[in-house]
Write an enzyme that holds these catalytic residues in place. Sequence first.
Site, mmCIF file in Angstrom:
data_model
loop_
_atom_site.group_PDB
_atom_site.id
_atom_site.type_symbol
_atom_site.label_atom_id
_atom_site.label_comp_id
_atom_site.label_asym_id
_atom_site.label_seq_id
_atom_site.Cartn_x
_atom_site.Cartn_y
_atom_site.Cartn_z
ATOM 1 N N GLY A 111 1.856 7.085 -8.473
ATOM 2 C CA GLY A 111 0.542 6.696 -7.972
ATOM 3 C C GLY A 111 -0.318 7.886 -7.577
ATOM 4 O O GLY A 111 -1.539 7.865 -7.772
ATOM 5 N N HIS B 203 5.673 -3.128 -13.247
ATOM 6 C CA HIS B 203 6.998 -2.891 -13.812
ATOM 7 C C HIS B 203 7.510 -4.258 -14.257
ATOM 8 O O HIS B 203 7.320 -5.249 -13.540
ATOM 9 C CB HIS B 203 7.908 -2.288 -12.740
ATOM 10 C CG HIS B 203 9.229 -1.778 -13.223
ATOM 11 N ND1 HIS B 203 9.560 -1.641 -14.563
ATOM 12 C CD2 HIS B 203 10.323 -1.340 -12.545
ATOM 13 C CE1 HIS B 203 10.791 -1.152 -14.659
ATOM 14 N NE2 HIS B 203 11.274 -0.973 -13.450
ATOM 15 N N SER C 278 11.794 32.596 -26.878
ATOM 16 C CA SER C 278 12.303 33.748 -27.630
ATOM 17 C C SER C 278 13.326 33.286 -28.672
ATOM 18 O O SER C 278 13.920 32.216 -28.541
ATOM 19 C CB SER C 278 12.987 34.726 -26.672
ATOM 20 O OG SER C 278 14.175 34.136 -26.173
ATOM 21 N N GLN D 91 2.052 3.071 -5.668
ATOM 22 C CA GLN D 91 1.118 2.480 -6.641
ATOM 23 C C GLN D 91 0.006 1.695 -5.960
ATOM 24 O O GLN D 91 -1.140 1.705 -6.417
ATOM 25 C CB GLN D 91 1.867 1.551 -7.604
ATOM 26 C CG GLN D 91 2.666 2.263 -8.666
ATOM 27 C CD GLN D 91 1.797 3.055 -9.634
ATOM 28 O OE1 GLN D 91 0.724 2.634 -10.022
ATOM 29 N NE2 GLN D 91 2.272 4.224 -10.018
ATOM 30 N N GLU E 201 12.805 -4.643 -5.584
ATOM 31 C CA GLU E 201 13.932 -5.416 -5.060
ATOM 32 C C GLU E 201 13.520 -6.443 -4.011
ATOM 33 O O GLU E 201 14.313 -7.297 -3.650
ATOM 34 C CB GLU E 201 15.031 -4.477 -4.520
ATOM 35 C CG GLU E 201 14.669 -3.643 -3.307
ATOM 36 C CD GLU E 201 13.955 -2.339 -3.649
ATOM 37 O OE1 GLU E 201 13.461 -2.194 -4.769
ATOM 38 O OE2 GLU E 201 13.890 -1.480 -2.743
ATOM 39 N N GLU F 220 18.482 30.300 -12.841
ATOM 40 C CA GLU F 220 18.713 30.036 -14.261
ATOM 41 C C GLU F 220 18.672 28.545 -14.578
ATOM 42 O O GLU F 220 17.965 28.120 -15.487
ATOM 43 C CB GLU F 220 20.082 30.596 -14.699
ATOM 44 C CG GLU F 220 20.122 32.098 -14.876
ATOM 45 C CD GLU F 220 19.204 32.591 -15.996
ATOM 46 O OE1 GLU F 220 18.820 31.805 -16.877
ATOM 47 O OE2 GLU F 220 18.852 33.784 -15.977
ATOM 48 N N TYR G 234 0.864 -1.190 0.000
ATOM 49 C CA TYR G 234 0.000 0.000 0.000
ATOM 50 C C TYR G 234 0.897 1.236 0.000
ATOM 51 O O TYR G 234 0.841 2.095 0.859
ATOM 52 C CB TYR G 234 -0.911 -0.014 1.237
ATOM 53 C CG TYR G 234 -2.079 0.949 1.155
ATOM 54 C CD1 TYR G 234 -3.121 0.732 0.258
ATOM 55 C CD2 TYR G 234 -2.141 2.075 1.986
ATOM 56 C CE1 TYR G 234 -4.188 1.611 0.188
ATOM 57 C CE2 TYR G 234 -3.220 2.955 1.925
ATOM 58 C CZ TYR G 234 -4.229 2.715 1.025
ATOM 59 O OH TYR G 234 -5.303 3.582 0.951
ATOM 60 N N ARG H 52 2.013 -7.021 5.221
ATOM 61 C CA ARG H 52 2.751 -7.870 6.163
ATOM 62 C C ARG H 52 2.263 -7.594 7.590
ATOM 63 O O ARG H 52 1.688 -6.515 7.847
ATOM 64 C CB ARG H 52 4.256 -7.605 6.031
ATOM 65 C CG ARG H 52 4.643 -6.150 6.142
ATOM 66 C CD ARG H 52 6.098 -5.941 5.815
ATOM 67 N NE ARG H 52 6.369 -4.511 5.593
ATOM 68 C CZ ARG H 52 7.562 -4.030 5.339
ATOM 69 N NH1 ARG H 52 8.585 -4.831 5.268
ATOM 70 N NH2 ARG H 52 7.736 -2.727 5.142
ATOM 71 N N SER I 199 0.567 0.473 7.374
ATOM 72 C CA SER I 199 -0.380 0.908 6.342
ATOM 73 C C SER I 199 -1.798 0.381 6.574
ATOM 74 O O SER I 199 -2.740 0.843 5.924
ATOM 75 C CB SER I 199 0.086 0.424 4.963
ATOM 76 O OG SER I 199 1.364 0.911 4.677
HETATM 77 N N1 LIG Z 1 6.394 4.656 -7.582
HETATM 78 C C1 LIG Z 1 5.806 4.829 -8.767
HETATM 79 O O1 LIG Z 1 5.319 5.895 -9.076
HETATM 80 C C2 LIG Z 1 5.697 3.698 -9.761
HETATM 81 C C3 LIG Z 1 5.277 3.973 -11.068
HETATM 82 C C4 LIG Z 1 5.071 2.914 -11.955
HETATM 83 C C5 LIG Z 1 5.347 1.615 -11.533
HETATM 84 N N2 LIG Z 1 5.796 1.397 -10.271
HETATM 85 C C6 LIG Z 1 6.025 0.008 -9.845
HETATM 86 O O2 LIG Z 1 5.047 -0.326 -8.863
HETATM 87 C C7 LIG Z 1 5.588 -1.266 -7.941
HETATM 88 C C8 LIG Z 1 5.464 -0.698 -6.530
HETATM 89 O O3 LIG Z 1 6.290 0.449 -6.427
HETATM 90 P P1 LIG Z 1 5.966 1.589 -5.360
HETATM 91 O O4 LIG Z 1 6.887 2.718 -5.639
HETATM 92 O O5 LIG Z 1 4.508 1.822 -5.305
HETATM 93 O O6 LIG Z 1 6.423 0.827 -4.024
HETATM 94 P P2 LIG Z 1 6.478 1.426 -2.565
HETATM 95 O O7 LIG Z 1 5.676 2.674 -2.451
HETATM 96 O O8 LIG Z 1 7.907 1.502 -2.124
HETATM 97 O O9 LIG Z 1 5.768 0.214 -1.758
HETATM 98 C C9 LIG Z 1 5.602 0.316 -0.410
HETATM 99 C C10 LIG Z 1 4.681 -0.805 0.042
HETATM 100 O O10 LIG Z 1 5.377 -2.062 -0.068
HETATM 101 C C11 LIG Z 1 5.284 -2.735 1.160
HETATM 102 N N3 LIG Z 1 6.462 -3.544 1.437
HETATM 103 C C12 LIG Z 1 7.746 -3.119 1.511
HETATM 104 N N4 LIG Z 1 8.545 -4.142 1.841
HETATM 105 C C13 LIG Z 1 7.722 -5.225 1.993
HETATM 106 C C14 LIG Z 1 7.956 -6.580 2.345
HETATM 107 N N5 LIG Z 1 9.204 -7.023 2.606
HETATM 108 N N6 LIG Z 1 6.903 -7.418 2.410
HETATM 109 C C15 LIG Z 1 5.664 -6.971 2.144
HETATM 110 N N7 LIG Z 1 5.368 -5.695 1.799
HETATM 111 C C16 LIG Z 1 6.398 -4.838 1.733
HETATM 112 C C17 LIG Z 1 5.188 -1.645 2.188
HETATM 113 O O11 LIG Z 1 4.627 -2.210 3.347
HETATM 114 P P3 LIG Z 1 4.378 -1.375 4.691
HETATM 115 O O12 LIG Z 1 3.145 -0.588 4.405
HETATM 116 O O13 LIG Z 1 4.187 -2.444 5.704
HETATM 117 O O14 LIG Z 1 5.605 -0.533 4.901
HETATM 118 C C18 LIG Z 1 4.305 -0.629 1.494
HETATM 119 O O15 LIG Z 1 2.937 -0.934 1.700
HETATM 120 C C19 LIG Z 1 7.034 -1.505 -8.362
HETATM 121 O O16 LIG Z 1 7.081 -2.625 -9.199
HETATM 122 C C20 LIG Z 1 7.366 -0.239 -9.157
HETATM 123 O O17 LIG Z 1 8.399 -0.407 -10.094
HETATM 124 C C21 LIG Z 1 5.973 2.389 -9.379
#
Ligand SMILES: NC(=O)c1ccc[n+]([C@@H]2O[C@H](COP(=O)([O-])OP(=O)(O)OC[C@H]3O[C@@H](n4cnc5c(N)ncnc54)[C@H](OP(=O)(O)O)[C@@H]3O)[C@@H](O)[C@H]2O)c1
Length: 323
Positions: A132, A106, A250, A27, A83, A225, A24, A47, A52
């Site tokens: 997101g 992704h 310009s 995205q 990752e 600038e 959560y 988890r 969240s």
């Molecule tokens: N960021 C963007 O704008 C964007 C754009 C396009 C595509 N994407 C893709 O969307 C996907 C998600 O990216 P994101 O940026 O949205 O991720 P993010 O914001 O970093 O995701 C955070 C969420 O992942 C959970 N999480 C982290 N470690 C975890 C673990 N070990 N086990 C279970 N849950 C875990 C967190 O849980 P807690 O709530 O418990 O901390 C949190 O709810 C990726 O594949 C990314 O490449 C992202």
Amino acid sequence: MSFLTDADIDPRPLAGKRVAILGYGNQGRAQALNLKDSGIDVVVGLRGGSGSTIEAEAAGLETALLDHAVGSADVVMMLAPDEIHAALYREIEPQLRQGAALGFSHGLSVRFGFVEPRADLDVFMVAPKGPGTALRSLYTQGQGMIGLWAVERDATGRARDIALAYGRAIGCGRAGLIASSFAEEAEADLFNEQAVVWGGVPELLIAGFDTLVEGGVSPEVAYLECVGELHLIAELIEARGIAGMREAISNTAELGALLGGRRIVDDAIRQRMREILSEVRAGRFAAELRAEETSAYARLSEARERARSTLIEKTNRKLAQKS
Ligand SMILES: NC(=O)c1ccc[n+]([C@@H]2O[C@H](COP(=O)([O-])OP(=O)(O)OC[C@H]3O[C@@H](n4cnc5c(N)ncnc54)[C@H](OP(=O)(O)O)[C@@H]3O)[C@@H](O)[C@H]2O)c1
């Protein structure tokens, strides 16, 4: 190029289906809320002890622990950081229903082998091309964000229809869904991050700022600038394209751009871009990303710390206080 919008997409493949959103964050929040508002049965998988949970429930979403969410769902979206996808997939694989659909926003973790989905699973991608926060705000305004979609494996014969219905439900079909592949999306995205928008452009701004300051210009003027005008060019390019942007500025700025641009981005830079693309394709960046996670993000933490104390950041903060 295949460019599909809502009118081309059947929403019914998701009707009566349950979607589990894992994560959560940026995205996860946006996609879960958009799905719910599109009438989809959605559960957010988190988890144990996740901070969240309260936030998602306050937004009216059902939440569950990861294994319960996955076990109850027909479609499971991997929206935790790339990752950790390898460890997350290992954890949830036993709970994935036979013939379920596994979705990604992704292509990275499938393209570079972090995740090797079980043979019975449909594997699809819907990758909104922006953050997101914007995906959600556009949706609530009745608009959408353009996205790429792909099917990596069609085990059930329904993967394409599910992917497109999913893209429609999160609002991407309002702007357009472009057919791609996991490999194309992942490689192009990683290339851009390093070479263009997120890697190249900020370093160009910093180099320009440093050059002006070394040349005796005050940090405030150098900042205005080299950095302060960035949003102007971004807005112009979005509205008119690069050629239209050049016509809108310009004659002085246009001639400067003509004489200077190619001197800065010369053949040597284009050659280094090709090198970055080759390295991305060979998996070098994917390996670096996994190593970074294993080292508890040591390089990223150190770089963030260092960047905060630079003159360009101090100047940014000074100007922000005055405005
Ligand atoms: N960021 C963007 O704008 C964007 C754009 C396009 C595509 N994407 C893709 O969307 C996907 C998600 O990216 P994101 O940026 O949205 O991720 P993010 O914001 O970093 O995701 C955070 C969420 O992942 C959970 N999480 C982290 N470690 C975890 C673990 N070990 N086990 C279970 N849950 C875990 C967190 O849980 P807690 O709530 O418990 O901390 C949190 O709810 C990726 O594949 C990314 O490449 C992202």
